[in-house]
Design a protein around this motif. Structure first.
Motif, PDB file in Angstrom:
ATOM      1  N   LEU A 127       0.830  -1.032  -0.084  1.00 19.76           N
ATOM      2  CA  LEU A 127       0.064   0.051   0.109  1.00 19.76           C
ATOM      3  C   LEU A 127       0.911   1.224  -0.049  1.00 19.76           C
ATOM      4  CD1 LEU A 127      -3.088   1.005   0.673  1.00 19.76           C
ATOM      5  CD2 LEU A 127      -2.282   0.912   2.905  1.00 19.76           C
ATOM      6  N   ALA A 128       0.592   2.302  -0.888  1.00 19.61           N
ATOM      7  CA  ALA A 128       1.243   3.550  -0.680  1.00 19.61           C
ATOM      8  C   ALA A 128       0.571   4.240   0.402  1.00 19.61           C
ATOM      9  CB  ALA A 128       1.249   4.423  -2.044  1.00 19.61           C
ATOM     10  N   ARG A 169      -8.519   3.358  -6.224  1.00 18.52           N
ATOM     11  CA  ARG A 169      -8.382   2.544  -5.036  1.00 18.52           C
ATOM     12  C   ARG A 169      -7.747   3.403  -3.886  1.00 18.52           C
ATOM     13  NH1 ARG A 169      -5.310  -2.769  -6.034  1.00 18.52           N
ATOM     14  NH2 ARG A 169      -6.321  -3.514  -4.187  1.00 18.52           N
ATOM     15  N   VAL A 170      -8.343   4.602  -3.519  1.00 16.59           N
ATOM     16  CA  VAL A 170      -7.987   5.310  -2.459  1.00 16.59           C
ATOM     17  C   VAL A 170      -8.656   5.451  -1.344  1.00 16.59           C
ATOM     18  CG1 VAL A 170      -7.194   7.791  -1.934  1.00 16.59           C
ATOM     19  CG2 VAL A 170      -6.791   6.927  -4.320  1.00 16.59           C
ATOM     20  N   ILE A 171      -8.071   5.321  -0.046  1.00 14.70           N
ATOM     21  CA  ILE A 171      -8.811   5.230   1.299  1.00 14.70           C
ATOM     22  C   ILE A 171      -8.208   6.300   1.887  1.00 14.70           C
ATOM     23  CG2 ILE A 171      -9.070   4.054   3.266  1.00 14.70           C
ATOM     24  CD1 ILE A 171      -8.446   1.179   1.844  1.00 14.70           C
ATOM     25  N   VAL A 172      -9.323   7.176   2.455  1.00 14.15           N
ATOM     26  CA  VAL A 172      -8.996   8.228   3.430  1.00 14.15           C
ATOM     27  C   VAL A 172      -9.030   7.650   4.799  1.00 14.15           C
ATOM     28  CG1 VAL A 172      -9.607  10.037   1.740  1.00 14.15           C
ATOM     29  CG2 VAL A 172     -11.499   9.193   3.284  1.00 14.15           C
ATOM     30  N   GLY A 173      -8.010   8.142   5.513  1.00  7.60           N
ATOM     31  CA  GLY A 173      -7.965   7.715   7.076  1.00  7.60           C
ATOM     32  C   GLY A 173      -7.408   8.720   8.117  1.00  7.60           C
ATOM     33  N   GLY A 174      -7.474   8.406   9.242  1.00 12.76           N
ATOM     34  CA  GLY A 174      -6.843   9.252  10.169  1.00 12.76           C
ATOM     35  C   GLY A 174      -7.245   8.883  11.663  1.00 12.76           C
ATOM     36  N   LYS A 175      -6.706   9.413  12.329  1.00  5.92           N
ATOM     37  CA  LYS A 175      -6.890   9.193  13.888  1.00  5.92           C
ATOM     38  C   LYS A 175      -7.217  10.367  14.799  1.00  5.92           C
ATOM     39  CE  LYS A 175      -4.718   6.754  17.739  1.00  5.92           C
ATOM     40  NZ  LYS A 175      -3.442   5.651  18.211  1.00  5.92           N
ATOM     41  N   SER A 176      -8.431  10.333  15.600  1.00  4.13           N
ATOM     42  CA  SER A 176      -8.453  11.621  16.498  1.00  4.13           C
ATOM     43  C   SER A 176      -9.032  12.491  15.503  1.00  4.13           C
ATOM     44  CB  SER A 176      -7.609  11.744  17.456  1.00  4.13           C
ATOM     45  OG  SER A 176      -7.921  12.687  18.378  1.00  4.13           O
ATOM     46  N   ALA A 177      -8.414  13.791  15.559  1.00  6.33           N
ATOM     47  CA  ALA A 177      -8.661  14.988  14.703  1.00  6.33           C
ATOM     48  C   ALA A 177      -8.473  14.480  13.285  1.00  6.33           C
ATOM     49  CB  ALA A 177      -7.919  16.042  15.095  1.00  6.33           C
ATOM     50  N   GLY A 178      -7.457  13.593  12.909  1.00  5.71           N
ATOM     51  CA  GLY A 178      -7.311  13.234  11.457  1.00  5.71           C
ATOM     52  C   GLY A 178      -8.425  12.269  11.097  1.00  5.71           C
ATOM     53  N   ARG A 327      -7.651  -4.860   4.444  1.00  6.54           N
ATOM     54  CA  ARG A 327      -7.376  -5.868   3.257  1.00  6.54           C
ATOM     55  C   ARG A 327      -8.711  -6.166   2.640  1.00  6.54           C
ATOM     56  NH1 ARG A 327      -4.819  -9.055   6.395  1.00  6.54           N
ATOM     57  NH2 ARG A 327      -2.466  -8.779   5.919  1.00  6.54           N
ATOM     58  N   ARG A 328      -9.766  -6.092   3.325  1.00  8.86           N
ATOM     59  CA  ARG A 328     -10.979  -6.690   2.921  1.00  8.86           C
ATOM     60  C   ARG A 328     -11.453  -5.661   1.806  1.00  8.86           C
ATOM     61  NH1 ARG A 328     -12.978  -7.492   7.261  1.00  8.86           N
ATOM     62  NH2 ARG A 328     -14.385  -5.817   7.496  1.00  8.86           N
ATOM     63  N   ILE A 329     -11.346  -4.091   2.102  1.00 10.82           N
ATOM     64  CA  ILE A 329     -11.643  -3.174   1.121  1.00 10.82           C
ATOM     65  C   ILE A 329     -10.915  -3.279  -0.003  1.00 10.82           C
ATOM     66  CG2 ILE A 329     -11.595  -0.663   1.161  1.00 10.82           C
ATOM     67  CD1 ILE A 329     -13.999  -1.563   2.462  1.00 10.82           C
ATOM     68  N   LEU A 330      -9.317  -3.467   0.425  1.00 11.10           N
ATOM     69  CA  LEU A 330      -8.477  -3.535  -0.983  1.00 11.10           C
ATOM     70  C   LEU A 330      -8.608  -4.754  -1.908  1.00 11.10           C
ATOM     71  CD1 LEU A 330      -5.485  -2.500   0.779  1.00 11.10           C
ATOM     72  CD2 LEU A 330      -6.636  -0.800  -0.679  1.00 11.10           C
ATOM     73  N   GLU A 331      -9.085  -5.784  -1.383  1.00 12.88           N
ATOM     74  CA  GLU A 331      -9.251  -7.147  -2.034  1.00 12.88           C
ATOM     75  C   GLU A 331     -10.461  -6.795  -2.971  1.00 12.88           C
ATOM     76  OE1 GLU A 331      -9.412 -10.182   0.717  1.00 12.88           O
ATOM     77  OE2 GLU A 331      -7.198 -10.406   0.671  1.00 12.88           O
ATOM     78  N   ARG A 332     -11.863  -6.343  -2.181  1.00 14.48           N
ATOM     79  CA  ARG A 332     -12.771  -6.201  -3.141  1.00 14.48           C
ATOM     80  C   ARG A 332     -12.806  -5.121  -4.308  1.00 14.48           C
ATOM     81  NH1 ARG A 332     -16.974  -5.170   2.242  1.00 14.48           N
ATOM     82  NH2 ARG A 332     -17.200  -7.021   2.737  1.00 14.48           N
ATOM     83  N   SER A 333     -11.827  -3.927  -3.952  1.00 14.87           N
ATOM     84  CA  SER A 333     -11.755  -3.047  -4.934  1.00 14.87           C
ATOM     85  C   SER A 333     -10.895  -3.487  -6.075  1.00 14.87           C
ATOM     86  CB  SER A 333     -11.058  -1.808  -4.441  1.00 14.87           C
ATOM     87  OG  SER A 333      -9.958  -1.969  -4.041  1.00 14.87           O
ATOM     88  N   GLY A 334     -10.011  -4.489  -5.827  1.00 18.81           N
ATOM     89  CA  GLY A 334      -9.151  -5.325  -6.628  1.00 18.81           C
ATOM     90  C   GLY A 334      -9.827  -6.128  -7.694  1.00 18.81           C
ATOM     91  N   ASN A 335     -10.787  -6.468  -7.286  1.00 19.44           N
ATOM     92  CA  ASN A 335     -11.524  -7.696  -7.927  1.00 19.44           C
ATOM     93  C   ASN A 335     -12.980  -7.013  -8.691  1.00 19.44           C
ATOM     94  OD1 ASN A 335     -10.148  -9.846  -6.897  1.00 19.44           O
ATOM     95  ND2 ASN A 335     -11.458  -9.914  -5.111  1.00 19.44           N
ATOM     96  N   ARG A 336     -12.916  -5.620  -8.856  1.00 21.39           N
ATOM     97  CA  ARG A 336     -14.044  -5.099  -9.375  1.00 21.39           C
ATOM     98  C   ARG A 336     -13.784  -5.385 -10.993  1.00 21.39           C
ATOM     99  NH1 ARG A 336     -13.692   1.019  -7.396  1.00 21.39           N
ATOM    100  NH2 ARG A 336     -11.773   0.732  -8.352  1.00 21.39           N
TER     101      ARG A 336
END
Length: 336
Positions: A127-128, A169-178, A327-336
């Motif tokens: 993952l980048a 295949r981009v996921i946005v993420g963060g912790k607390s304020a992020g 992993r589940r989100i990435l696998e689903r997106s890779g199988n589209r």
């Protein structure tokens, strides 16, 4: 206003024993609240003490490719710094975790979170990662920090080929304020017709400026990020707009009345945490809107538990759950 009177320590859920021991070892300073009076000194202390690894440090003897990028910000705003990292020698466009650091909107930096992100996810998931150096409050108030994140997000999607990432295949993420910024970014991208993330990773997200849930009262003076600290941070971010009835959902996603057409969310929070009730409510609102959300409420966990007690059983379980969802989100997106 007295932010502690509605609650007593006796009313708070008990901490997990491992977390309680780790927190006690940190001493009383770990629970010292942020106030408007001590904010500047606390920010200066954090800027000095928080790690800020260099690009050379992050490359870890060649295991990762790391580049610091300066990209255009929003109109009339300064450029935004992005720290882009990926496992070295992995061919093909990689999925991307576009990540916003924590720190209550008043602390933190884009570099300090990367060693853990690269170790836990970039290597095992191929993952980048792009970490955003958004401007902090109160020097920059809303919408400045969010616009920094959005500008970097759009730029990364538009330059996906050069960056070696898969813009689909981009996921946005963060912790607390992020985590709050990641939720706001998903809303903003939807409403502006921007790039569409495939998931939102919201780790103990800071979502509600109203600061008036049962858990915010229950954990006052108890959680490491309590109601006083939370009010101080929201006031720093919103200034004169703090508490306004017409505050937009991009400032505080818990204000959103339309959570339709959003990507699947992973939401986690501690049962002994200030943000518990607002995060649970956000997951429920996503379900009510017909969306997908995976909710974890860790028993006996306070805010930031996996940071100060990384080897505790709850911390290991939380890391495993996040990784499984990614992993589940990435696998689903890779199988589209």
């Amino acid at each position: 206003m007295d932010f502690t009177s509605p609650s007593t320590t006796r009313e708070a859920p008990p901490l997990d024993p491992e977390l309680s021991e780790a927190l006690a070892a940190l001493g009383p300073a770990a629970r010292e609240p942020f106030t408007p009076e001590n904010l500047a000194a606390r920010q200066a202390r954090d800027a000095t003490a928080r790690p800020r690894p260099t690009a050379r440090d992050l490359r870890a003897d060649g295991r990762f490719e790391v580049e610091e990028l300066r990209v255009p910000g929003a109109p009339d705003a300064p450029d935004v710094t992005l720290v882009s990292a990926r496992p070295a020698g992995v061919a093909g466009p990689l999925p991307l975790l576009y990540y916003m650091h924590g720190g209550g909107m008043i602390m933190g930096n884009a570099w300090s979170v990367l060693p853990k992100l690269l170790r836990d996810w970039a290597l095992p998931l191929e993952l980048a990662v792009i970490s955003v150096e958004y401007r902090l409050a109160p020097r920059t108030r809303y919408p400045g920090p969010l616009e920094d994140c959005y500008a970097g997000f759009v730029w990364a999607a538009e330059h996906a080929t050069a960056l070696g990432i898969d813009a689909g295949r981009v996921i946005v993420g963060g912790k607390s304020a992020g985590g709050g910024l990641a939720a706001a970014l998903a809303l903003l991208a939807r409403d502006r017709g921007g790039p569409a993330p495939i998931g939102q990773l919201l780790i103990c997200p800071m979502l509600d400026d109203r600061n008036d849930t049962r858990s915010s009262h229950q954990m006052a003076g108890v959680d490491v990020w309590d109601r006083t600290s939370n009010a101080t941070a929201w006031q720093a971010l919103l200034g004169d707009r703090y508490g306004a009835a017409d505050l937009p959902p991009y400032a505080a996603p818990a204000r959103a009345t339309d959570l339709s057409r959003l990507p699947p969310a992973y939401i986690e929070v501690g049962a002994a945490e200030t943000f518990r009730d607002e995060d649970v409510a956000y997951a429920d609102a996503l379900w009510q809107a017909g969306g997908q959300a995976e909710l974890h409420v860790w028993p006996g966990a306070c805010h930031g538990f996996d940071t100060f007690a990384p080897e505790a059983a709850l911390s290991r379980d939380a890391r495993d759950a996040r990784t499984r969802w990614l992993r589940r989100i990435l696998e689903r997106s890779g199988n589209r």
